[in-house]
Motif scaffolding. Sequence first.
Motif, mmCIF file in Angstrom:
data_model
loop_
_atom_site.group_PDB
_atom_site.id
_atom_site.type_symbol
_atom_site.label_atom_id
_atom_site.label_comp_id
_atom_site.label_asym_id
_atom_site.label_seq_id
_atom_site.Cartn_x
_atom_site.Cartn_y
_atom_site.Cartn_z
ATOM 1 N N ALA A 119 0.638 4.154 -2.767
ATOM 2 C CA ALA A 119 0.256 5.444 -2.506
ATOM 3 C C ALA A 119 1.333 6.370 -2.876
ATOM 4 O O ALA A 119 1.248 7.794 -3.321
ATOM 5 C CB ALA A 119 0.254 5.515 -0.984
ATOM 6 N N GLY A 120 2.839 5.908 -3.316
ATOM 7 C CA GLY A 120 3.764 6.875 -3.563
ATOM 8 C C GLY A 120 3.574 7.372 -5.008
ATOM 9 O O GLY A 120 4.033 8.285 -5.542
ATOM 10 N N GLY A 121 2.988 6.368 -6.073
ATOM 11 C CA GLY A 121 2.765 7.071 -7.403
ATOM 12 C C GLY A 121 3.553 6.776 -8.250
ATOM 13 O O GLY A 121 3.492 6.679 -9.385
ATOM 14 N N ALA A 122 4.791 6.455 -7.831
ATOM 15 C CA ALA A 122 5.981 5.953 -8.804
ATOM 16 C C ALA A 122 5.795 4.498 -9.378
ATOM 17 O O ALA A 122 6.613 4.217 -10.312
ATOM 18 C CB ALA A 122 7.406 6.047 -8.039
ATOM 19 N N CYS A 123 5.197 3.744 -8.781
ATOM 20 C CA CYS A 123 5.051 2.242 -8.921
ATOM 21 C C CYS A 123 3.496 1.787 -9.247
ATOM 22 O O CYS A 123 2.520 2.563 -8.746
ATOM 23 C CB CYS A 123 5.481 1.478 -7.940
ATOM 24 N N HIS A 124 3.212 1.110 -10.081
ATOM 25 C CA HIS A 124 1.907 0.502 -10.666
ATOM 26 C C HIS A 124 2.149 -1.101 -10.763
ATOM 27 O O HIS A 124 3.026 -1.774 -10.782
ATOM 28 C CB HIS A 124 1.362 1.283 -11.681
ATOM 29 N N ASN A 125 0.914 -1.614 -11.034
ATOM 30 C CA ASN A 125 0.787 -3.027 -11.284
ATOM 31 C C ASN A 125 1.589 -3.855 -10.153
ATOM 32 O O ASN A 125 2.196 -4.806 -10.615
ATOM 33 C CB ASN A 125 1.541 -3.280 -12.714
ATOM 34 N N ILE A 126 1.335 -3.450 -8.977
ATOM 35 C CA ILE A 126 2.068 -4.050 -7.890
ATOM 36 C C ILE A 126 1.272 -5.391 -7.342
ATOM 37 O O ILE A 126 -0.037 -5.443 -7.240
ATOM 38 C CB ILE A 126 1.854 -3.080 -6.723
ATOM 39 N N LYS A 127 1.962 -6.502 -7.334
ATOM 40 C CA LYS A 127 1.542 -7.574 -6.724
ATOM 41 C C LYS A 127 2.177 -8.298 -5.784
ATOM 42 O O LYS A 127 3.375 -8.083 -5.898
ATOM 43 C CB LYS A 127 1.569 -8.732 -8.231
ATOM 44 N N THR A 128 1.476 -8.551 -4.703
ATOM 45 C CA THR A 128 2.163 -9.361 -3.483
ATOM 46 C C THR A 128 1.846 -10.590 -3.564
ATOM 47 O O THR A 128 0.311 -10.976 -3.244
ATOM 48 C CB THR A 128 2.084 -8.589 -2.290
ATOM 49 N N THR A 129 2.633 -11.862 -3.539
ATOM 50 C CA THR A 129 2.031 -13.213 -3.505
ATOM 51 C C THR A 129 2.685 -13.926 -2.334
ATOM 52 O O THR A 129 4.092 -13.783 -2.358
ATOM 53 C CB THR A 129 2.467 -13.788 -4.577
ATOM 54 N N PRO A 130 1.962 -14.313 -1.407
ATOM 55 C CA PRO A 130 2.354 -15.227 -0.314
ATOM 56 C C PRO A 130 3.148 -16.484 -0.713
ATOM 57 O O PRO A 130 2.539 -16.845 -1.680
ATOM 58 C CB PRO A 130 1.345 -15.419 0.540
ATOM 59 N N LEU A 131 4.457 -16.626 -0.561
ATOM 60 C CA LEU A 131 5.013 -17.959 -0.843
ATOM 61 C C LEU A 131 4.910 -18.963 0.337
ATOM 62 O O LEU A 131 5.164 -18.877 1.379
ATOM 63 C CB LEU A 131 6.416 -17.570 -1.321
ATOM 64 N N MET A 138 0.750 -1.221 0.085
ATOM 65 C CA MET A 138 -0.173 0.012 0.057
ATOM 66 C C MET A 138 0.952 1.080 -0.034
ATOM 67 O O MET A 138 0.693 2.166 -0.913
ATOM 68 C CB MET A 138 -0.948 -0.022 1.329
ATOM 69 N N ALA A 139 1.943 1.327 0.634
ATOM 70 C CA ALA A 139 2.744 2.423 0.718
ATOM 71 C C ALA A 139 3.593 2.605 -0.581
ATOM 72 O O ALA A 139 3.354 3.857 -1.007
ATOM 73 C CB ALA A 139 4.047 2.318 1.817
ATOM 74 N N ILE A 140 4.073 1.451 -1.295
ATOM 75 C CA ILE A 140 4.535 1.753 -2.613
ATOM 76 C C ILE A 140 3.338 2.164 -3.681
ATOM 77 O O ILE A 140 3.664 3.338 -4.246
ATOM 78 C CB ILE A 140 5.068 0.363 -3.048
#
Length: 110
Positions: A73-85, A69-71
Amino acid sequence: MAAYLLQLSYSAPAWAAMVKHPENRVEAVRKSIENLGGKIAGFWFSFGEHDIIGILEMPDNVSAAAFSMAIAAGGACHNIKTTPLLSVDEAMAAMKKAGGSGYKPVTGKK
């Protein structure tokens, strides 16, 4: 700690800024990850759908989500995916547990 796969893409303005003034963004985000109780296992640039691939160790899902969420909200990144391993041992334990769950598929297979 749990492991998470982080995938993200940079915005055009972010790329322009990094081309003009190259910066190791891994070091730039390390403190934020540590503030959430996590650590960096590794980051790699990649070709294709995502520009960056990372493996993070975070204490829980809430901490991993907070970093994503912090990433975002910063606006420099998009298409963010976080996958538990899952580790291989965790996956094996899940398979054993699934076998004893009593689930019956709708197709009637046994």
